[in-house]
Enzyme design. Structure first.
Site, PDB file in Angstrom:
ATOM      1  N   GLY A  79       0.830  -1.191   0.000  1.00  0.00           N
ATOM      2  CA  GLY A  79       0.000   0.000   0.000  1.00  0.00           C
ATOM      3  C   GLY A  79       0.869   1.247   0.000  1.00  0.00           C
ATOM      4  CG  PHE A  84      14.958   7.503  -0.418  1.00  0.00           C
ATOM      5  CD1 PHE A  84      15.685   7.153  -1.546  1.00  0.00           C
ATOM      6  CD2 PHE A  84      15.633   7.639   0.792  1.00  0.00           C
ATOM      7  CE1 PHE A  84      17.056   6.938  -1.476  1.00  0.00           C
ATOM      8  CE2 PHE A  84      17.003   7.438   0.873  1.00  0.00           C
ATOM      9  CZ  PHE A  84      17.716   7.082  -0.268  1.00  0.00           C
ATOM     10  CB  ILE A 145       3.566   2.242   7.870  1.00  0.00           C
ATOM     11  CG1 ILE A 145       4.325   2.508   9.173  1.00  0.00           C
ATOM     12  CG2 ILE A 145       2.873   0.882   7.928  1.00  0.00           C
ATOM     13  CD1 ILE A 145       3.444   2.557  10.409  1.00  0.00           C
ATOM     14  CB  CYS A 175       3.770   8.649   1.462  1.00  0.00           C
ATOM     15  SG  CYS A 175       5.027   7.553   2.164  1.00  0.00           S
TER      16      CYS A 175
END
Length: 223
Positions: A79, A84, A145, A175
């Site tokens: 997900g 990086f 995460i 993200c």
């Protein structure tokens, strides 16, 4: 949870390529088909940008630009969007069968977040969650995460910035979140905090949050 606490094997891979880490995760995922094989894979990666699942692929010119910086680029089935990984970042890939813990992906992600918040607290850093994924110190992400879960067996995981070269993040929107920054344990404490210093704190926090036993495992043979 009934019975004894689950046993999780800790495997320290050192510096490994992202591709090799993917291969090893699959090895441990496959072990769960015949028996429980809970594992924490700990490693660092040479510079690599990874993209997660999204509806449209990233434009080729962007990915080519990142490669010209000297980093690898990989598409993954985790997900999240682009991030990086590199030296100075503690990367942890838990390969767990959630049937031994709690059969809930939401619970699992929340426990990972709480584990990292606990690690930061042990260093005297106040971290928190936000509507966005990951763990944050104010408006700066300290830990990304991104997980995958199939038949309740987890893979991929999280990356905690210890003494990472933060300039690598300046070439992307980490993200996919605009207007936010990144930080590290070293940046927050204004001293060098190595991955080696962070590992024991992570293992203690993970043991507490997941109510498990940890034991050292053997590093597998290269593929």
């Amino acid at each position: 949870m009934q019975g004894s606490r689950p046993v999780v094997e800790v495997v320290r891979l050192g510096l490994v390529s992202y591709q090799e880490a993917l291969r090893l995760q699959q090895v441990y995922v496959n072990r769960h088909r015949s028996a429980l094989a809970h594992t924490l894979l700990l490693c660092q990666h040479p510079p690599v940008y990874t993209t997660g699942i999204r509806h449209k692929p990233y434009p080729a010119p962007l990915l080519d630009r990142l490669r010209l910086l000297g980093a690898d680029v990989h598409r993954t089935n985790r997900g999240g969007l682009i991030t990086f990984h590199g030296p100075g970042q503690l990367v942890c890939y838990p390969v767990l069968n959630l049937c031994s813990f709690k059969k809930s992906v939401r619970w699992y992600v929340c426990e990972l977040e709480r584990t990292i918040i606990s690690v930061c607290s042990r260093f005297g850093i106040e971290a928190s969650t936000s509507p966005h994924t990951g763990v944050w110190v104010r408006d700066n992400k300290i830990c990304a995460i991104g997980i995958h879960c199939g038949r309740y067996v987890t893979s991929h995981g999280f990356a905690l910035n210890c003494n990472t070269d933060m300039s690598w993040f300046s070439h992307i929107v980490p993200c996919g979140i605009e207007g936010k920054g990144v930080t590290s344990l070293s940046a927050e404490l204004q001293r060098d905090v190595s991955v080696e210093e962070a590992v024991p704190q992570l293992l203690d926090a993970f043991r507490e949050r997941f109510n498990c036993q940890l034991r050292d495992g053997q590093t597998p043979e290269p593929g």
